[in-house]
Structure formats: structure tokens, C-alpha cells
Design a protein around this motif. Structure first.
Motif, PDB file in Angstrom:
ATOM      1  N   ILE A 138      69.645  23.458  38.570  1.00  0.00           N
ATOM      2  CA  ILE A 138      70.801  24.608  38.260  1.00  0.00           C
ATOM      3  C   ILE A 138      70.796  25.281  39.466  1.00  0.00           C
ATOM      4  CG2 ILE A 138      70.173  24.882  35.840  1.00  0.00           C
ATOM      5  CD1 ILE A 138      68.431  27.369  36.697  1.00  0.00           C
ATOM      6  N   LEU A 139      71.823  26.073  39.496  1.00  0.00           N
ATOM      7  CA  LEU A 139      71.977  26.836  40.754  1.00  0.00           C
ATOM      8  C   LEU A 139      71.946  28.068  40.597  1.00  0.00           C
ATOM      9  CD1 LEU A 139      73.279  26.181  43.800  1.00  0.00           C
ATOM     10  CD2 LEU A 139      75.614  26.470  42.960  1.00  0.00           C
ATOM     11  N   ILE A 140      71.078  28.924  41.560  1.00  0.00           N
ATOM     12  CA  ILE A 140      70.949  30.512  41.407  1.00  0.00           C
ATOM     13  C   ILE A 140      71.649  30.999  42.831  1.00  0.00           C
ATOM     14  CG2 ILE A 140      69.184  30.124  39.799  1.00  0.00           C
ATOM     15  CD1 ILE A 140      67.385  31.124  42.515  1.00  0.00           C
ATOM     16  N   ALA A 141      71.784  32.318  42.644  1.00  0.00           N
ATOM     17  CA  ALA A 141      72.047  33.306  43.939  1.00  0.00           C
ATOM     18  C   ALA A 141      70.823  33.655  44.511  1.00  0.00           C
ATOM     19  CB  ALA A 141      73.021  34.431  43.403  1.00  0.00           C
ATOM     20  N   THR A 142      70.616  33.427  45.793  1.00  0.00           N
ATOM     21  CA  THR A 142      69.486  33.805  46.604  1.00  0.00           C
ATOM     22  C   THR A 142      69.626  35.449  46.851  1.00  0.00           C
ATOM     23  OG1 THR A 142      70.229  33.246  48.830  1.00  0.00           O
ATOM     24  CG2 THR A 142      68.734  31.591  47.476  1.00  0.00           C
ATOM     25  N   ARG A 143      70.715  35.934  46.685  1.00  0.00           N
ATOM     26  CA  ARG A 143      70.959  37.491  47.139  1.00  0.00           C
ATOM     27  C   ARG A 143      72.156  37.654  46.102  1.00  0.00           C
ATOM     28  NH1 ARG A 143      75.904  38.579  49.704  1.00  0.00           N
ATOM     29  NH2 ARG A 143      76.849  36.827  50.491  1.00  0.00           N
ATOM     30  N   PRO A 144      72.431  39.158  45.832  1.00  0.00           N
ATOM     31  CA  PRO A 144      73.743  39.380  45.035  1.00  0.00           C
ATOM     32  C   PRO A 144      75.012  38.864  45.585  1.00  0.00           C
ATOM     33  CG  PRO A 144      72.001  41.406  45.689  1.00  0.00           C
ATOM     34  CD  PRO A 144      71.590  40.249  46.340  1.00  0.00           C
ATOM     35  N   LEU A 145      75.775  38.404  44.782  1.00  0.00           N
ATOM     36  CA  LEU A 145      76.890  37.679  45.213  1.00  0.00           C
ATOM     37  C   LEU A 145      77.986  38.677  44.618  1.00  0.00           C
ATOM     38  CD1 LEU A 145      76.524  33.795  44.802  1.00  0.00           C
ATOM     39  CD2 LEU A 145      76.033  35.323  47.036  1.00  0.00           C
ATOM     40  N   PRO A 146      79.116  38.951  45.780  1.00  0.00           N
ATOM     41  CA  PRO A 146      80.193  39.695  45.113  1.00  0.00           C
ATOM     42  C   PRO A 146      81.169  39.008  44.313  1.00  0.00           C
ATOM     43  CG  PRO A 146      80.534  38.871  47.362  1.00  0.00           C
ATOM     44  CD  PRO A 146      79.214  38.327  47.102  1.00  0.00           C
ATOM     45  N   LYS A 147      81.999  39.636  43.596  1.00  0.00           N
ATOM     46  CA  LYS A 147      83.373  38.668  42.834  1.00  0.00           C
ATOM     47  C   LYS A 147      84.129  38.079  43.950  1.00  0.00           C
ATOM     48  CE  LYS A 147      87.035  39.669  39.903  1.00  0.00           C
ATOM     49  NZ  LYS A 147      87.904  40.674  39.126  1.00  0.00           N
ATOM     50  N   SER A 148      84.496  37.001  44.128  1.00  0.00           N
ATOM     51  CA  SER A 148      85.524  36.405  44.767  1.00  0.00           C
ATOM     52  C   SER A 148      84.651  35.675  46.109  1.00  0.00           C
ATOM     53  CB  SER A 148      86.553  37.327  45.422  1.00  0.00           C
ATOM     54  OG  SER A 148      87.483  37.504  44.313  1.00  0.00           O
TER      55      SER A 148
END
Length: 195
Positions: A47-57
Motif C-alpha cells: 500500500i502507499l502511505i504519506a511520510t508527512r502530512p500532505l496538503p489537498k492538491s
């Protein structure tokens, strides 16, 4: 122009793209966007995760070899993306991380989808191509990036039935997936609240 990736601190990758059609630098095309990571799911493979908070867009590309559908081995179709110009085979491209994006389950919301002008990096008869995606909402750190595997929820259900697979929620306590408001808390949250 520059690489599409961002570093774990959120700053833009300072390196140039490897080509006009692949929006990543040499390092990010080999290892992937540092703000994303492919990890093992306990039931559903990678699966794919965010390693930091990602913003919209937040923009990400699904990229690889552009080829006719009939040329892709059946075992690799799971990681191929259909476009108006053929299929993108992402298997040989290690840094093409969107191939690991799970399908959001019945209680979950998709967090990434095609960007406007998604196929602007495809040139017919070129060997390599990329399709642009963007996040639909903010994604917290360690949360999964999820997408519909077809046009909408109904067609995604049909797709899963055709594959002989029961569509299920993919969120876990370690790697949550954002949920529909009406779905309520995830099962592992309910069991935590009882203790």
C-alpha cells in the motif's frame, strides 16, 4: 522544470526532471517521492502511505513504459494504468509509487484521483509516459493514499466482482485510511475505546 517530489520536510526536491515527460529527478525516479512510501499491508499486499502530512492538491505521477494493452503480460496488469494512448506499465519503474495505492473500501473515501489535464505528459509513440494525480483532501502522516479503481464506487464494485475479489476496507491501526463520515469510527478505534 524541477522534480515534482517534495522532501520529508515539505520543501521541493531541488533536482531537475530526468525528462520532459517524467516529472521526477534521477533519485526520485529510482526511489520514489520522499513524501510517500510503499509499505506492506497485513492482508492486501503493498500500500502507499504519506511520510508527512500532505496538503489537498498535492501532485503525484503514475509513470512507466507506455505500451499497447495487448503487450503487457497479464501478471503485470494489476500495476498498469489505462490511458487514452495505451497502458502505462509501472512495474519496471521502482519510483513509480502510485502503483501501490490501495482502493478505498466501502467505508472509506478516496484521497487521490486524476488531476486536471492528467494526460498532459503523454506523447503518443514515446516509450515512457506519466499521468498526473492530485490529492482530494489533506492526508495525515502515516495515513494511506487511496483511490477508486474505476470511475466511481458503483463501477469499482463491478470491477472487483469481475476480478472475483470482495472489496474491503483497507485502513489499519498502523496505517489508517480516511473514512466516510456516515461510516463511524474504524473497528480498531471502537475496540480501543472499550478498554
Amino acid at each position: 522544470t524541477g522534480c515534482l517530489s517534495t522532501l520529508k520536510n515539505g520543501s521541493a526536491c531541488p533536482n531537475p526532471r530526468i525528462s520532459e515527460l517524467i516529472p521526477y529527478c534521477k533519485r526520485c525516479s529510482r526511489n520514489g517521492d520522499p513524501s510517500l512510501k510503499a509499505v506492506k499491508h497485513p492482508k492486501f499486499g503493498m500500500i502507499l502511505i504519506a511520510t508527512r502530512p500532505l496538503p489537498k492538491s498535492y501532485y503525484v505521477a503514475w509513470w512507466g513504459k507506455l505500451m499497447p494493452e495487448k503487450s503487457i503480460p497479464k501478471r503485470r496488469m494489476e500495476w498498469a494504468l489505462q490511458t487514452n494512448h495505451g497502458m502505462i506499465d509501472a512495474v519496471p519503474s521502482g519510483g513509480s509509487l502510485l502503483k501501490y495505492c490501495a482502493c478505498s473500501g466501502p467505508s472509506e473515501v478516496p484521497t487521490i484521483d486524476f488531476a486536471p489535464r492528467a494526460e498532459s505528459l503523454i506523447k503518443p509513440r514515446e516509450k515512457m509516459a506519466a499521468v498526473l494525480f492530485r490529492t482530494l483532501r489533506e492526508i495525515p502522516q502515516q495515513h494511506q493514499l487511496t483511490m477508486m479503481y474505476n470511475y466511481d464506487e458503483k463501477s469499482t464494485e463491478v470491477f472487483f466482482k469481475q476480478q472475483g475479489i470482495v472489496r474491503g476496507d483497507v485502513g489499519t491501526a498502523k496505517y489508517p485510511a480516511l473514512r466516510k463520515q456516515k461510516a463511524g469510527p474504524a473497528p480498531w478505534m471502537r475496540s480501543r475505546n472499550r478498554h
